[in-house]
Design an enzyme around this catalytic site. Structure first.
Site, PDB file in Angstrom:
ATOM      1  N   TRP A  10       8.687  -0.463  14.512  1.00 57.72           N
ATOM      2  CA  TRP A  10      10.158  -0.365  14.487  1.00 57.72           C
ATOM      3  C   TRP A  10      10.742  -0.779  13.134  1.00 57.72           C
ATOM      4  CZ3 TRP A  10      11.878  -2.832  19.848  1.00 57.72           C
ATOM      5  CH2 TRP A  10      11.351  -2.050  20.888  1.00 57.72           C
ATOM      6  N   HIS A  97       0.804  -2.431   5.542  1.00 65.07           N
ATOM      7  CA  HIS A  97       1.688  -1.260   5.561  1.00 65.07           C
ATOM      8  C   HIS A  97       2.136  -0.931   4.135  1.00 65.07           C
ATOM      9  CE1 HIS A  97       5.052   1.383   6.355  1.00 65.07           C
ATOM     10  NE2 HIS A  97       4.503   1.608   7.536  1.00 65.07           N
ATOM     11  N   GLU A 169      -2.488   6.054   6.494  1.00 64.70           N
ATOM     12  CA  GLU A 169      -1.109   6.505   6.337  1.00 64.70           C
ATOM     13  C   GLU A 169      -0.891   6.979   4.900  1.00 64.70           C
ATOM     14  OE1 GLU A 169       1.638   4.655   9.457  1.00 64.70           O
ATOM     15  OE2 GLU A 169       1.453   3.204   7.836  1.00 64.70           O
ATOM     16  N   GLY A 236       6.499   5.629  12.980  1.00 59.82           N
ATOM     17  CA  GLY A 236       7.689   4.944  12.486  1.00 59.82           C
ATOM     18  C   GLY A 236       8.935   5.500  13.142  1.00 59.82           C
ATOM     19  N   GLY A 237       9.604   6.430  12.461  1.00 65.85           N
ATOM     20  CA  GLY A 237      10.897   6.962  12.912  1.00 65.85           C
ATOM     21  C   GLY A 237      10.912   7.398  14.375  1.00 65.85           C
TER      22      GLY A 237
END
Ligand code: PEP
Length: 252
Positions: A10, A97, A169, A236-237
């Site tokens: 989030w 991340h 990622e 994510g989004g």
């Protein structure tokens, strides 16, 4: 046996009431749709972790932190430790991340210390890494990813990988709407698994879950997750909508 995992990061979104609402919606949808065989994780902001961990305790949804410090305690203003996460029943942490690497200067050596601290406190690590666009354009993506993994993780014993999930990622695909093609994801995941085979052997490599992250949406999740070395996603989004997140969970 490696697990299928879908984890929602989030980031710095959702105050307490929005976090509670979204966590409840996700837990309800997971229950109503009888999700089985996929581990579902949500990662709220640290100030809401305790409340959300309590709220989801009886559900199948697990809670992860987005970051932690490597030290057990001490003069590190603003930071949280593995022991603190453990004390509020948070048993998973996202480390490495690309936003932590880019905006907060986290490098492989620091991340190795964070990984050690998490594992010493029996906290599972979702370890993120990936190349930037310039690396991919130059054909250096495997060299970059290989060195991120080696530098942060290859000091570990093989047994540590029971508590590690890898998340590839590509930085150029995070929050950009640009997704790696399923083939690009598969090629890199196969390379990552081979890197693990070379260091730790096939048994360790076969049992590590490798997630893909970067603009995963309900519309593309199924094709990405269908690839043999892709064991799920770090989202994510799309994790900010319970319906979209559930649709991704159900893409397996
Ligand atoms: C992420 O931040 O880990 C991520 C994959 O974001 P998005 O899905 O928005 O690209």
């Amino acid at each position: 046996m490696r697990k299928n995992i879908v984890a929602g990061n989030w980031k710095m979104n959702n105050d307490l009431s929005a976090s509670k609402k979204l966590a409840k919606q996700v837990a309800k949808l997971v229950r109503k749709n009888k999700v089985k065989g996929t581990k579902v994780i949500i990662a709220p902001t640290s100030v809401n972790l305790e409340r959300i961990a309590k709220l989801t305790r009886k559900s199948k949804v697990k809670v992860a932190a987005q970051n932690m410090h490597f030290a057990e305690n001490g003069a590190y203003t603003g930071e949280i430790s593995a022991q603190m996460l453990k004390s509020i029943d948070v048993k998973t942490v996202i480390l490495g991340h690309s936003e932590r690497r880019e905006y907060f200067g986290e490098d492989d050596a620091l991340l190795a210390k964070k990984v050690d601290a998490a594992l010493a406190n029996k906290i599972e690590v979702i370890f993120c890494f990936g190349e930037v666009l310039a690396d991919r354009k130059a054909g250096n993506e495997e060299a970059v990813v290989g060195s991120q993994i080696k530098n942060a993780l290859f000091h570990l014993e093989a047994s540590a990988f029971k508590n590690i999930v890898l998340a590839y990622e590509p930085v150029w695909a995070i929050g950009t709407g640009e997704t790696a093609t399923p083939e690009q994801a598969q090629d890199m995941h196969a390379f990552i698994r081979k890197t693990l085979v070379d260091k730790y052997g096939a048994e360790v490599a076969d049992n590590v879950s490798i997630l893909y992250g970067g603009s995963v949406k309900p519309a593309n999740a199924k094709e990405i997750f269908s690839k043999p070395d892709v064991d799920g996603g770090l989202i994510g989004g799309a994790a900010l909508s319970a319906d979209d997140f559930l649709a991704i969970v159900q893409a397996f």
